[in-house]
Design an enzyme around this catalytic site. Structure first.
Site, short mmCIF file in Angstrom:
data_model
loop_
_atom_site.label_atom_id
_atom_site.label_comp_id
_atom_site.label_asym_id
_atom_site.label_seq_id
_atom_site.Cartn_x
_atom_site.Cartn_y
_atom_site.Cartn_z
N LEU A 125 0.82 -1.22 -0.20
CA LEU A 125 0.00 -0.14 -0.08
C LEU A 125 0.62 1.46 -0.01
O LEU A 125 0.26 2.32 0.12
CB LEU A 125 -0.87 -0.03 1.25
CG LEU A 125 -2.26 -1.06 1.26
CD1 LEU A 125 -2.81 -0.83 2.56
CD2 LEU A 125 -2.92 -1.00 0.01
N ASP A 126 1.93 1.18 -0.02
CA ASP A 126 3.03 2.39 -0.04
C ASP A 126 4.28 2.29 -0.95
O ASP A 126 5.32 2.64 -0.50
CB ASP A 126 3.30 2.72 1.42
CG ASP A 126 3.62 4.33 1.45
OD1 ASP A 126 3.52 5.11 0.56
OD2 ASP A 126 4.44 4.71 2.57
N VAL A 127 4.17 1.72 -1.91
CA VAL A 127 5.30 1.52 -2.91
C VAL A 127 5.48 2.80 -3.72
O VAL A 127 4.67 3.23 -4.53
CB VAL A 127 5.04 0.57 -3.89
CG1 VAL A 127 6.25 0.21 -4.91
CG2 VAL A 127 4.65 -0.88 -3.27
#
Length: 185
Positions: free
Chosen positions: A126-128
């Protein structure tokens, strides 16, 4: 030695008694003191540990342990992970500009394979972002680029298990989110 700082805490380079070096991420007092945040951080760190247990991959930094210690009466969450020495993709691009096409393809392939390992572990990162992709051994201040590239995905700070029934709202950096994430799906 401090090697990074973010919204949830500080990352240090640490040496264990056996001489092995690790990254030690210590959650901030404010973050650790709040019960829900502390629970979330512990869960998210366990997600990263689960990836390493189920589907270890060279493009995903290994998280070895998550725990808490009481400091001045406040339980502080910390995690111990693989120490990745190098610059983030964001730091590199800010200092040197875009990667050459062949380097970009090499990094992209490694990140895609790492994300496949994460997803095969039933975890959503969820935070690439470029800030969460580290380039091993890369110093953006050097005049020459490395002859080979090694990328590592780090920071499972807002990850969740695919079976999670609760939605925590829209999470992540909108500049790097899929349309589905932006719509809260």
């Amino acid at each position: 030695k401090e090697i990074g700082r973010g919204g949830m805490g500080i990352v240090y380079s640490a040496k264990a008694s056996d001489g092995e070096r690790y990254a030690l991420k210590v959650a901030s007092f404010a973050y650790s003191a709040e019960g829900t945040a502390r629970t979330q951080l512990m869960r998210d760190a366990r997600n990263a540990i689960e990836v390493g247990r189920k589907n270890p991959h060279p493009a995903v930094a290994t998280v070895h342990r998550v725990d808490e210690a009481v400091v001045r009466g406040v339980p502080i969450v910390y995690l111990v992970s693989e120490l990745v020495e190098g610059a983030s993709l964001a730091q590199y691009v800010a200092a040197r500009g875009p990667l050459e096409e062949s380097a970009a393809l090499e990094v992209f392939q490694q990140v895609a394979e790492g994300l496949a390992a994460i997803h095969n572990s039933e975890i959503l990162h969820l935070d690439v972002t470029p800030g969460n992709i580290l380039l091993v051994g890369v110093d953006p201040e050097l005049e020459t680029a490395p002859s080979t590239w090694e990328a590592k995905i780090v920071d499972f700070g807002i990850s969740k298990h695919t079976s999670a029934q609760t939605v925590r709202g829209i999470e992540g950096n909108p500049s790097y989110m899929s349309p589905e994430q932006c719509e809260g799906r």
